[in-house]
Scaffold this motif. Structure first.
Motif, short mmCIF file in Angstrom:
data_model
loop_
_atom_site.label_atom_id
_atom_site.label_comp_id
_atom_site.label_asym_id
_atom_site.label_seq_id
_atom_site.Cartn_x
_atom_site.Cartn_y
_atom_site.Cartn_z
N ALA A 1 -12.82 4.78 -9.96
CA ALA A 1 -13.21 3.30 -9.16
C ALA A 1 -12.07 3.11 -8.77
O ALA A 1 -10.61 3.00 -8.88
N VAL A 2 -11.79 3.92 -6.80
CA VAL A 2 -10.51 3.81 -5.64
C VAL A 2 -10.78 2.74 -4.96
O VAL A 2 -12.40 2.15 -4.27
N THR A 3 -9.84 1.57 -4.95
CA THR A 3 -10.09 0.73 -3.57
C THR A 3 -8.72 1.58 -2.32
O THR A 3 -7.25 1.83 -3.02
N ALA A 4 -8.41 1.95 -0.94
CA ALA A 4 -7.78 1.82 -0.54
C ALA A 4 -8.37 2.06 1.39
O ALA A 4 -9.36 1.05 1.13
N VAL A 5 -7.15 1.84 1.92
CA VAL A 5 -7.21 1.28 3.68
C VAL A 5 -7.22 2.93 4.22
O VAL A 5 -6.20 3.65 4.01
N ILE A 6 -8.16 2.24 5.16
CA ILE A 6 -8.50 3.81 6.13
C ILE A 6 -7.23 3.41 6.96
O ILE A 6 -6.64 2.75 7.62
N LYS A 7 -5.80 4.72 7.49
CA LYS A 7 -4.95 5.33 7.70
C LYS A 7 -5.29 5.83 8.98
O LYS A 7 -5.21 5.55 10.60
N GLU A 8 -6.35 6.66 8.90
CA GLU A 8 -6.41 7.29 10.04
C GLU A 8 -7.54 8.39 10.38
O GLU A 8 -7.63 9.46 9.15
N PHE A 9 -7.99 8.45 11.16
CA PHE A 9 -9.29 9.82 11.49
C PHE A 9 -8.28 11.23 12.47
O PHE A 9 -7.75 10.71 13.35
N THR A 10 -8.83 12.00 11.63
CA THR A 10 -7.88 13.39 12.56
C THR A 10 -9.03 14.77 12.54
O THR A 10 -9.74 14.41 11.29
N VAL B 1 -3.02 3.75 -2.03
CA VAL B 1 -4.21 3.34 -2.79
C VAL B 1 -4.38 2.94 -4.71
O VAL B 1 -3.21 2.23 -4.22
N SER B 2 -5.24 2.45 -4.46
CA SER B 2 -5.49 2.22 -6.32
C SER B 2 -6.55 2.27 -7.01
O SER B 2 -7.72 2.15 -6.46
N VAL B 3 -5.78 2.19 -8.23
CA VAL B 3 -6.87 3.38 -9.39
C VAL B 3 -7.36 2.28 -9.92
O VAL B 3 -6.34 2.05 -11.12
N GLU B 4 -8.73 1.64 -10.33
CA GLU B 4 -8.64 0.66 -11.09
C GLU B 4 -8.55 1.48 -12.94
O GLU B 4 -9.32 2.52 -12.40
N GLY B 5 -7.58 0.74 -13.96
CA GLY B 5 -7.26 1.27 -14.95
C GLY B 5 -6.47 2.37 -14.99
O GLY B 5 -6.29 2.79 -16.05
N HIS B 6 -5.58 2.63 -13.97
CA HIS B 6 -5.37 3.99 -14.08
C HIS B 6 -3.74 3.50 -13.36
O HIS B 6 -3.85 2.50 -11.88
N ASP B 7 -2.07 3.34 -13.96
CA ASP B 7 -1.10 3.36 -12.58
C ASP B 7 -0.86 4.92 -12.06
O ASP B 7 0.16 5.23 -12.80
N LEU B 8 -1.33 5.62 -11.17
CA LEU B 8 -1.01 6.46 -10.49
C LEU B 8 0.05 6.66 -9.40
O LEU B 8 0.01 5.79 -8.58
N ALA B 9 0.77 7.20 -9.36
CA ALA B 9 1.96 7.08 -8.26
C ALA B 9 1.75 8.11 -6.57
O ALA B 9 2.03 9.41 -6.53
N ILE B 10 0.59 7.84 -6.54
CA ILE B 10 -0.51 8.00 -5.16
C ILE B 10 -0.42 7.16 -4.22
O ILE B 10 -1.25 5.90 -3.83
N GLU B 11 0.19 7.97 -2.75
CA GLU B 11 -0.37 6.44 -1.95
C GLU B 11 -0.91 6.74 -0.70
O GLU B 11 -1.92 5.93 -0.33
N GLU B 12 -1.09 7.69 -0.52
CA GLU B 12 -2.11 8.71 0.34
C GLU B 12 -2.75 9.63 -0.32
O GLU B 12 -2.54 10.47 -0.81
N GLY C 1 -7.78 0.69 9.35
CA GLY C 1 -7.76 -0.85 9.24
C GLY C 1 -8.36 -1.78 7.81
O GLY C 1 -8.83 -2.37 7.58
N ASP C 2 -9.56 -0.46 7.97
CA ASP C 2 -10.65 -0.67 7.07
C ASP C 2 -10.49 -0.69 5.99
O ASP C 2 -10.65 0.13 5.32
N LYS C 3 -10.23 -1.63 4.45
CA LYS C 3 -10.19 -1.44 3.47
C LYS C 3 -11.71 -1.10 2.53
O LYS C 3 -13.08 -1.84 2.98
N VAL C 4 -11.90 0.18 1.97
CA VAL C 4 -13.34 0.07 1.18
C VAL C 4 -12.92 0.80 -0.23
O VAL C 4 -11.56 1.01 -0.71
N SER C 5 -14.06 0.37 -1.16
CA SER C 5 -13.82 1.44 -2.54
C SER C 5 -15.49 1.85 -1.42
O SER C 5 -15.86 1.86 -1.65
#
Length: 270
Positions: free
Chosen positions: A178-187, A206-217, A234-238
């Motif tokens: 289960a992930v939440t993130a913010v749209i940074k770019e369309f390319t 990027v944020s992953v529910e129940g996990h502390d992962l060192a993932i920024e993008e 800029g949209d925040k999505v899950s």
């Protein structure tokens, strides 16, 4: 510009489709088992680093790669895989230095070096176009020489250890997350099997529910399903998806989300 080292195939067996190419690359361990697209590769030789793509094969032990100048070259798949590692050039350089230091200089060797410069060059770097057995043994020999030289240069193992620690920093779960993130770019990124580039989305925060992962993008394909959501920068999505280690072509994004589902926009303040 043409390359004199190429071993051109006498006959090339083409792939019937991109799917066959992907499956073949998985068999050769040139793609992960979850890969859904082909990728470009790096060919390294005597200080050169060239981009190439797999365009066919001669047999199960010989793939045919093509450089940007359209020259084709035969290479063992295991050796091509070894070239993708970050330390490949360093190990080759260490092997060359070790051989130069250990070999006593004699008049006979001096004459041989002057008479056969190409042979000297072959000693300085692994030869990828020899028999398959020689190709497979080349990486092990290089590592062995490197280990012998570590006693003289302690800085090398320290850097290697730091690099290994960085590689194991992120342990990716096998299940969907289960992930939440913010749209940074369309390319877009090049697709060598199509006239049109592939559309992709890059996500940040990027944020992953129940996990502390060192993932920024992370990134994903901008599929027809996602286009229906009319997402904007800029949209925040899950969403739910599996995260895999797959670098985005021409971008410093190391991780991809596969088959995102249940994606929806959420309040950025939540």
């Amino acid at each position: 510009m043409t390359y004199s080292f190429v071993v051109e195939p006498l006959a090339v067996q083409d792939f019937d489709s991109e799917d066959e190419l992907i499956e073949r690359c998985k068999e050769w361990n040139l793609l992960s088992g979850t890969a859904t697209r082909v990728k470009t590769y790096l060919y390294k030789r005597q200080g050169l680093t060239l981009t190439c793509e797999i365009v066919g094969y001669v047999d199960n032990q010989t793939v045919v790669i093509q450089f940007e100048n359209k020259q084709q070259h035969c290479i063992h798949p295991a050796y091509l895989k070894e070239m993708q590692t970050a330390g490949f050039g360093q190990r080759a350089s260490a092997a060359a230095d070790a051989k130069a230091e250990d070999a006593p200089e004699t008049p006979e060797e001096t004459i041989s070096e002057e008479a056969a410069p190409e042979e000297q060059q072959d000693q300085a770097a692994p030869v990828e176009d020899t028999a398959s057995g020689e190709i497979l043994s080349a990486p092990e020999n290089i590592v062995s020489v490197k280990n012998e030289s570590e006693n003289q240069t302690p800085e090398i193992p320290q850097k290697k250890a730091a690099g290994s620690k960085k590689k194991t920093a992120v342990q990716l779960p096998e299940d969907k997350l289960a992930v939440t993130a913010v749209i940074k770019e369309f390319t877009t990124v090049p697709n060598h099997f199509s006239d049109n580039d592939d559309e992709v989305i890059i996500y940040e925060a990027v944020s992953v529910e129940g996990h502390d992962l060192a993932i920024e993008e992370v990134w994903s394909s901008h599929s027809a399903t996602l286009k229906k959501l009319e997402l904007s920068v800029g949209d925040k999505v899950s969403f739910e998806a599996k995260i895999v280690a797959k670098k985005l072509t021409q971008h410093p994004v190391k991780y991809k989300i596969n088959n995102p589902s249940k994606m929806k926009k959420i309040d950025p303040d939540s």
